[in-house]
Design a protein around this motif. Structure first.
Motif, PDB file in Angstrom:
ATOM      1  N   GLU A   1       0.104  -0.524   0.172  1.00 34.19           N
ATOM      2  CA  GLU A   1      -0.367   0.464   0.339  1.00 34.19           C
ATOM      3  C   GLU A   1       1.103   1.211   0.323  1.00 34.19           C
ATOM      4  O   GLU A   1       1.707   0.816   0.888  1.00 34.19           O
ATOM      5  CB  GLU A   1      -0.772  -0.299   1.055  1.00 34.19           C
ATOM      6  CG  GLU A   1      -1.517   1.091   1.271  1.00 34.19           C
ATOM      7  CD  GLU A   1      -2.553   0.809   1.902  1.00 34.19           C
ATOM      8  OE1 GLU A   1      -3.102  -0.379   2.942  1.00 34.19           O
ATOM      9  OE2 GLU A   1      -3.837   1.895   2.173  1.00 34.19           O
ATOM     10  N   VAL A  35      -2.182   5.728   4.316  1.00 32.35           N
ATOM     11  CA  VAL A  35      -1.606   5.419   4.704  1.00 32.35           C
ATOM     12  C   VAL A  35      -1.852   4.286   6.388  1.00 32.35           C
ATOM     13  O   VAL A  35      -1.994   3.716   6.459  1.00 32.35           O
ATOM     14  CB  VAL A  35      -0.594   5.588   4.291  1.00 32.35           C
ATOM     15  CG1 VAL A  35       0.704   3.794   4.500  1.00 32.35           C
ATOM     16  CG2 VAL A  35      -0.444   4.892   2.515  1.00 32.35           C
ATOM     17  N   GLN A  94      -6.000   0.949   3.857  1.00 26.39           N
ATOM     18  CA  GLN A  94      -7.136   0.385   2.830  1.00 26.39           C
ATOM     19  C   GLN A  94      -6.416  -1.151   3.336  1.00 26.39           C
ATOM     20  O   GLN A  94      -7.476  -1.989   3.430  1.00 26.39           O
ATOM     21  CB  GLN A  94      -7.084   1.202   1.245  1.00 26.39           C
ATOM     22  CG  GLN A  94      -7.478   1.815   1.625  1.00 26.39           C
ATOM     23  CD  GLN A  94      -8.806   2.534   2.154  1.00 26.39           C
ATOM     24  OE1 GLN A  94      -9.621   2.152   1.715  1.00 26.39           O
ATOM     25  NE2 GLN A  94      -8.763   3.619   2.790  1.00 26.39           N
ATOM     26  N   GLN A  95      -5.212  -2.065   3.541  1.00 26.27           N
ATOM     27  CA  GLN A  95      -5.328  -3.476   3.226  1.00 26.27           C
ATOM     28  C   GLN A  95      -4.890  -3.822   4.735  1.00 26.27           C
ATOM     29  O   GLN A  95      -5.094  -3.046   5.452  1.00 26.27           O
ATOM     30  CB  GLN A  95      -3.944  -3.727   3.011  1.00 26.27           C
ATOM     31  CG  GLN A  95      -3.808  -2.530   1.274  1.00 26.27           C
ATOM     32  CD  GLN A  95      -4.233  -2.866   0.254  1.00 26.27           C
ATOM     33  OE1 GLN A  95      -4.740  -4.964   0.456  1.00 26.27           O
ATOM     34  NE2 GLN A  95      -5.190  -3.382  -0.857  1.00 26.27           N
ATOM     35  N   THR A 139      -1.378  -4.078   5.905  1.00 22.40           N
ATOM     36  CA  THR A 139      -1.042  -2.109   6.973  1.00 22.40           C
ATOM     37  C   THR A 139      -2.087  -2.613   8.042  1.00 22.40           C
ATOM     38  O   THR A 139      -1.323  -1.425   9.229  1.00 22.40           O
ATOM     39  CB  THR A 139      -1.432  -1.324   5.751  1.00 22.40           C
ATOM     40  OG1 THR A 139      -1.233  -1.917   4.233  1.00 22.40           O
ATOM     41  CG2 THR A 139      -0.514  -0.305   5.997  1.00 22.40           C
TER      42      THR A 139
END
Lengths: 256, 268
Positions: A225, A232, A237-238, A241
């Motif tokens: 990401e 971030v 979003q992931q 992460t």
């Protein structure tokens, strides 16, 4: 912010792969860094973020892909790597000051032997850079007589004496006692404000949030990401992460 | 009545001292002191050795050792760099050289240089050149391994830092690695110098006239003339005049730089 034009790209990485034996550490990295940009690379240990940084100045030789710095493809076997490295300053986790030289010697050895500056000129530039990191009074100390934080600031000044176009930082505060981290980050922050192009591998999420133009989260040898730090770090979003940030920002708490 | 730990230690130490005193007494009482005194401490014989023992013998020993050490150091450095080279042929050649000359008695090397070289190449080397060469070859095999270990003990980060500043491998070696390696190997190098000092006595194989004699040979010649063992004592003392300050120096250097080769007080 206008779209960067092609010659504004200082570092260009294409499909970078690196394996140590059968262990594939980098699995295809693409990254462009434009002039004046500060990119922070975060990720769990073993994710390949240090290897990525070390591939940029060829301290690690990539297994595949290309790295182009300031228009020179350094992964070309015919590239004059010593010339190319002069444009990149590197700061190491363990400082790596030359133990056989005093502080001024550390800052003048490469300008004198590589750039062929005469002694007086080299020392003039060295002293200006020592003043920049706030250590003018330490010029005749030996590395062993300095604290970790002071050593790291000298190491930054040493890299700056070569007047690089890019600065690479490999976990610059990870070996420091907590109370010494601030001084080093201050120096890095002022460098960023002066418009230095910086690629920083770090665990200092707060620093990344404040100073970075872009944050990259790397895991398993790929960029999972990337984007503006507020995106971030504040709103990842992931899943990977989110897990990583939860562990780093709230150590000791159970993560989902 | 059980003894405490401290009492047992004292008792053991006392027994050791008693044995040492007994042995010393036994030697002192059984030795033929008047004969020893006549043989080793003949003042007249001792006086007759001066000033030649200093002006010729000691001077030659120092000269041979110094020249041999310079050659050994230069050759050893080259061999060490070859051992660490990325070129396989260099590594193999240096490895073979080191194993060969480290395994041979210095005596054989002296004979090979003194008699083999003239036979093989049809030229007679100057005697001083032969001695320098022989000592240099003998010393270089050991010194190469010492320097190699020193170079390898310089942390990798030092090389990476130098290379990242744009320094070439050669400049990195000359300005960063070798200076640090030498600080680390100074104590062992001093010991090599002591060994070489004693090996210089083998120069007797390559010449006999008075002006050419170093300490050991001078001592033996004097021994035959004087029919007294006093020259041994005098010559032995001359060796110690050279070697004891050297070992003192080695210890000083070791204390100063420690095992990590850093100035005292350095923290990592």
């Amino acid at each position: 912010m206008s779209e960067p034009v092609a010659d504004d790209v200082v570092i260009s990485i294409r499909d970078l792969h690196k394996s140590f034996g059968s262990n594939e550490v980098l699995r295809g990295i693409d990254l462009d860094v434009v002039r004046g940009e500060v990119v922070c690379i975060i990720g769990p240990s073993g994710s390949g973020k240090s290897t990525l940084l070390r591939c940029v100045n060829l301290l690690e030789v990539p297994s595949g892909g290309t790295v182009t710095v300031d228009g020179t493809e350094i992964t070309d076997p015919d590239c004059e790597i010593d010339d190319a490295r002069r444009t990149m300053g590197m700061v190491f986790q363990q400082f790596n000051l030359f133990t056989n030289l005093d502080v001024l010697g550390n800052l003048t050895i490469a300008p004198r032997r590589v750039l062929r500056r005469n002694r007086a000129h080299a020392e003039e530039i060295a002293r200006a850079n020592l003043a920049r990191v706030g250590l003018s009074e330490k010029e005749s100390s030996f590395p062993g007589q300095l604290s970790g934080g002071q050593q790291q600031r000298v190491a930054i000044a040493r890299a700056l004496t070569m007047e690089p176009t890019v600065m690479l930082f490999d976990e610059p505060t990870s070996a420091l006692d907590p109370e010494l981290v601030g001084d080093v980050l201050d120096v890095m922050r002022s460098l960023a404000e002066e418009g230095m192009t910086m690629l920083v591998v770090t665990h200092e999420i707060q620093f990344a949030r404040e100073v970075a133009d872009r944050v990259l989260f790397i895991d398993g040898g790929v960029i999972v990401e990337q984007g503006r730090p507020e995106a971030v770090i504040t709103d990842p979003q992931q899943e990977r992460t989110r897990n990583f940030l939860a562990r780093v920002l709230h150590p000791g708490q159970k993560t989902a | 009545m059980a003894l405490t730990r401290r009492q047992r230690t004292r008792l053991g130490r006392g027994a050791q001292y008693a044995i040492a005193v007994a042995v010393a007494l036994l030697l002192a009482l059984t030795a033929d002191w008047p004969t020893i005194a006549r043989a080793f401490f003949d003042v007249g014989v001792a006086a007759s050795l001066f000033p030649d023992v200093i002006l010729i013998a000691l001077r030659n020993t120092l000269l041979f050792t110094a020249l041999g050490f310079v050659v050994a150091l230069a050759l050893g450095l080259v061999l060490a760099l070859m051992r660490l080279s990325s070129v396989r042929v260099y590594r193999l050649a240096a490895g073979a050289y080191i194993e060969f000359f480290r395994g041979l008695p210095a005596l054989l090397v002296f004979i090979a240089i003194g008699f083999g070289v003239p036979l093989a190449f049809g030229t007679i080397l100057d005697r001083l050149v032969s001695i320098t060469l022989a000592l240099g070859i003998v010393g270089s095999a050991y010194i190469a391994e010492t320097i190699r270990a020193g170079i390898q003990s310089v942390p990798r980060g030092q090389v990476e830092a130098a290379r990242s500043l744009g320094m070439s491998p050669t400049r990195t070696m000359i300005f960063i690695v070798i200076p640090q390696a030498f600080r680390i190997v100074l104590p062992p190098l001093t010991n090599e110098l002591i060994l070489l000092t004693k090996d210089s006595s083998l120069a007797f194989l390559l010449g006999t006239t008075l002006e050419q004699q170093e300490l050991a040979q001078f001592g033996r010649a004097a021994l035959n003339q004087a029919r007294s063992l006093t020259p041994i004592l005098v010559v032995g003392l001359c060796y110690l005049i050279i070697t004891i300050p050297l070992s003192y120096l080695a210890r000083r250097l070791e204390r100063k730089y420690g095992s990590a080769g850093m100035p005292k007080g350095a923290e990592v």
